[in-house]
Design an enzyme around this catalytic site. Structure first.
Site, short mmCIF file in Angstrom:
data_model
loop_
_atom_site.label_atom_id
_atom_site.label_comp_id
_atom_site.label_asym_id
_atom_site.label_seq_id
_atom_site.Cartn_x
_atom_site.Cartn_y
_atom_site.Cartn_z
N HIS A 164 -9.19 16.52 14.28
CA HIS A 164 -7.95 16.47 15.07
C HIS A 164 -6.86 15.88 14.17
CE1 HIS A 164 -10.89 16.00 18.48
NE2 HIS A 164 -10.03 16.77 19.10
N ASP A 189 -7.13 12.13 14.41
CA ASP A 189 -8.36 11.48 13.90
C ASP A 189 -8.05 10.83 12.56
OD1 ASP A 189 -9.88 12.47 15.96
OD2 ASP A 189 -10.71 14.14 14.82
C1 GCO Z 1 -14.81 17.57 24.19
C2 GCO Z 1 -14.32 18.70 23.38
C3 GCO Z 1 -13.71 18.28 22.11
C4 GCO Z 1 -13.08 19.43 21.43
C5 GCO Z 1 -12.13 18.95 20.41
C6 GCO Z 1 -11.53 20.09 19.63
O1 GCO Z 1 -15.66 17.81 24.98
O2 GCO Z 1 -14.34 16.44 24.04
O3 GCO Z 1 -15.39 19.54 23.13
O4 GCO Z 1 -14.66 17.67 21.32
O5 GCO Z 1 -14.02 20.28 20.87
O6 GCO Z 1 -11.15 18.22 21.03
O7 GCO Z 1 -10.33 20.44 20.13
#
Ligand code: GCO
Ligand code: MN
Ligand code: MN
Length: 412
Positions: A77, A80
Site C-alpha cells: 500500500h 505501508d
Molecule cells: C483485506 C484485504 C486487503 C487488500 C489490500 C490490497 O482483507 O484487508 O484483502 O488485504 O488485499 O488492502 O488492496
C-alpha cells in the site's frame, strides 16, 4: 518435557521445521509468480480486540527476508511505506529511492501497488464520500499510487473498496456513490495512460478486490460478481484497463464456492491478480495462510487456474497468526506458506495429467448411447452408470491430495 528456556526455543522450532521436510530451495520458490505483501509481513497482530504481539519491521527488512526465502515479488500500500503526511512530497521520492535500492539488493521486484483508502480518518465516509474535497483527495491518492507503481516498476494496481458502503442506512445513496467511485478510477486510468506513455511503459493492470463484509457494515461492491457488473456498468471510461484481484477467503466468506467465483471471472477474461489465503465460510476475515484450512478446495482451485493458463501473481495476502513471533514470520510463516502453495500447484499438475481422472472425464463427456431424443427416462437410463464417475473423481482427488497416486498407502 522440561521447561525450555527462551534462549533455546528457536533451536527447537528450527529442528522441528527441518524434521517437517519438504522445503523448496529459494531458487525453486522464485520460479513461481508469488508476491509477498509489505503489510502481511509487517502485521503486528493487532485487531479490534487484540493488542499487537510483534514489533514493527521496516520495509528494508521485509524485502531482504523475502529475497532470502525466495519470494521474488513484493507488493505494498502507499501508506505501508510512506507516511500519509509525506505522500506526494520530496520525502515520498526519497523513500521510493530507498525501496528501489532494497529491492535491487534482494533481487526482488515490485509487482503491485495499492492505495490505502480505509485506515486514515479522512476515509470515515469512504473514498467516494459526499464531500467533493474528500473525492478530489481520493482521486489524487489513486493517481499518486499509479506514479509510485511506475517508479517501482510494478505492473498491477489493486483497489479494495472496503470502506465503500455504510454502517447506518439513509444518508448514502448507492447509485451516486458508485458513480463517484468510478470517477476516481477513471482519474487513475487517465493518469496511467499519460504516465505510461511518458515513461515508455505499458499501463498498469487495475484490479478491483471485493470483500463481502468488513470494515463497513454494508458494502456496495461485496463480491467479484458485483465487481464484474461494475466494470461493465458503463461508468468506467476504460473498462479494458480494469480487471479483478479476487481473494480466495473473501469469496468463501459470503458462502460462495471460490472455484465457481473464479470461473466466472475467467469467463469474462478478468482474472488478472489473485490474493491467496484461507479461512472459514461465513466468518470474519481471518486471513489464514494458504492451504491450512481447505487444502482439497485449494487443490481444486489450482486445477482450474492451471488448466486455464492463469499466469498472474499469487499474492500471499494472509496474516501470520498472533502466536507467531517476529522471527517466526520469516522462519516459519512465509516459507511454509510458499511451500504449501508450490506443492498444491504441482499437485494440480498431477490431477490434470492423472490417467484415471482423464479417462473418467472423457467417459462422462462421451455420454451413453443415443436413446430416444425426447424420452427423459431412456436418456437417464442410458447415462446412469457413467454418473458414478462423479464420486470416483472426487475420491481420486483426495487420493492425489494425500499422495496415494504416488504410492503412499497404509498397509495394515
Ligand atoms: C483485506 C484485504 C486487503 C487488500 C489490500 C490490497 O482483507 O484487508 O484483502 O488485504 O488485499 O488492502 O488492496
Ligand atoms: Mn486481499
Ligand atoms: Mn482479506
Amino acid at each position: 518435557m522440561k521447561p525450555i528456556p527462551a534462549s533455546e526455543q528457536r533451536k527447537v522450532v528450527e529442528r522441528l521445521m527441518k524434521a517437517c521436510g519438504g522445503a523448496y530451495p529459494p531458487e525453486v520458490r522464485r520460479r513461481y509468480f508469488i508476491s509477498g505483501p509489505q503489510w502481511a509481513a509487517a502485521y503486528e497482530g493487532q485487531a479490534l480486540f487484540h493488542a499487537p504481539t510483534r514489533a514493527p519491521v521496516s520495509f528494508e527488512e521485509v524485502i531482504r527476508r523475502y529475497g532470502e526465502i525466495g519470494i521474488g515479488w513484493w507488493s505494498t500500500h502507499d501508506t505501508d511505506v510512506i507516511p500519509t503526511r509525506a505522500l506526494g512530497t520530496d520525502e515520498q521520492w526519497e523513500i521510493l529511492e530507498r525501496i528501489r535500492k532494497a529491492l535491487a539488493e534482494a533481487g526482488v521486484a515490485c509487482s503491485m501497488v495499492t492505495t490505502e483508502t480505509f485506515f486514515h480518518r479522512v476515509w470515515a465516509a469512504g473514498p467516494a464520500a459526499e464531500s467533493p474535497q474528500v473525492r478530489d483527495y481520493a482521486a489524487w491518492r489513486l493517481k499518486n499510487t499509479v506514479k509510485i507503481g511506475h517508479e517501482l516498476g510494478a505492473s498491477y494496481a489493486v483497489y479494495w473498496p472496503g470502506s465503500l458502503g455504510y454502517l447506518v442506512q439513509g444518508a448514502v445513496e448507492e447509485t451516486q456513490t458508485l458513480r463517484w467511485y468510478a470517477e476516481a478510477l477513471n482519474a487513475a486510468c487517465r493518469a496511467d495512460i499519460e504516465i505510461a506513455a511518458k515513461r515508455g511503459r505499458p499501463t498498469l493492470k487495475h484490479c478491483l478486490e471485493a470483500k463481502p463484509f468488513e470494515p463497513q457494515g454494508e458494502i456496495l461492491l461485496p463480491t467479484s460478481d458485483a465487481m464484474l457488473a461494475f466494470i461493465d456498468s458503463g461508468l468506467l471510461e476504460h473498462p479494458e484497463m480494469v480487471g479483478l484481484n479476487p481473494e480466495y477467503l473473501h469469496e468463501l466468506m459470503w458462502g460462495a464456492a471460490p472455484r465457481a467465483a473464479l470461473a466466472r471471472v475467467l469467463l469474462r477474461g478478468k482474472l488478472w491478480h489473485f490474493d491467496i489465503n484461507d479461512g472459514y465460510r461465513l466468518k470474519h476475515d481471518v486471513d489464514i495462510a494458504v492451504g491450512l484450512v481447505n487444502p482439497l478446495d485449494w487443490l481444486n482451485v489450482l486445477v482450474l487456474l492451471r488448466s486455464h493458463g492463469y499466469n498472474g501473481p499469487f499474492n500471499l495476502d494472509y496474516k501470520p497468526p498472533r502466536t507467531t513471533s517476529n522471527w517466526g514470520v520469516f522462519a516459519v510463516s512465509f516459507p511454509t506458506a510458499v511451500d504449501r502453495f508450490i506443492t498444491l500447484w504441482e499437485m494440480a499438475g498431477d490431477v490434470i495429467s492423472d490417467p484415471v481422472i482423464q479417462e473418467a472425464t472423457e467417459a462422462l463427456k462421451a455420454g451413453g448411447e443415443p436413446a430416444g431424443a425426447l424420452d427423459a427416462e431412456a436418456i437417464a437410463e442410458a447415462n446412469k452408470e457413467l454418473l458414478n464417475l462423479h464420486e470416483l473423481i472426487a475420491h481420486r482427488l483426495v487420493q492425489i491430495l494425500w499422495g496415494q497416486h504416488r504410492g503412499r498407502h497404509y498397509v495394515l
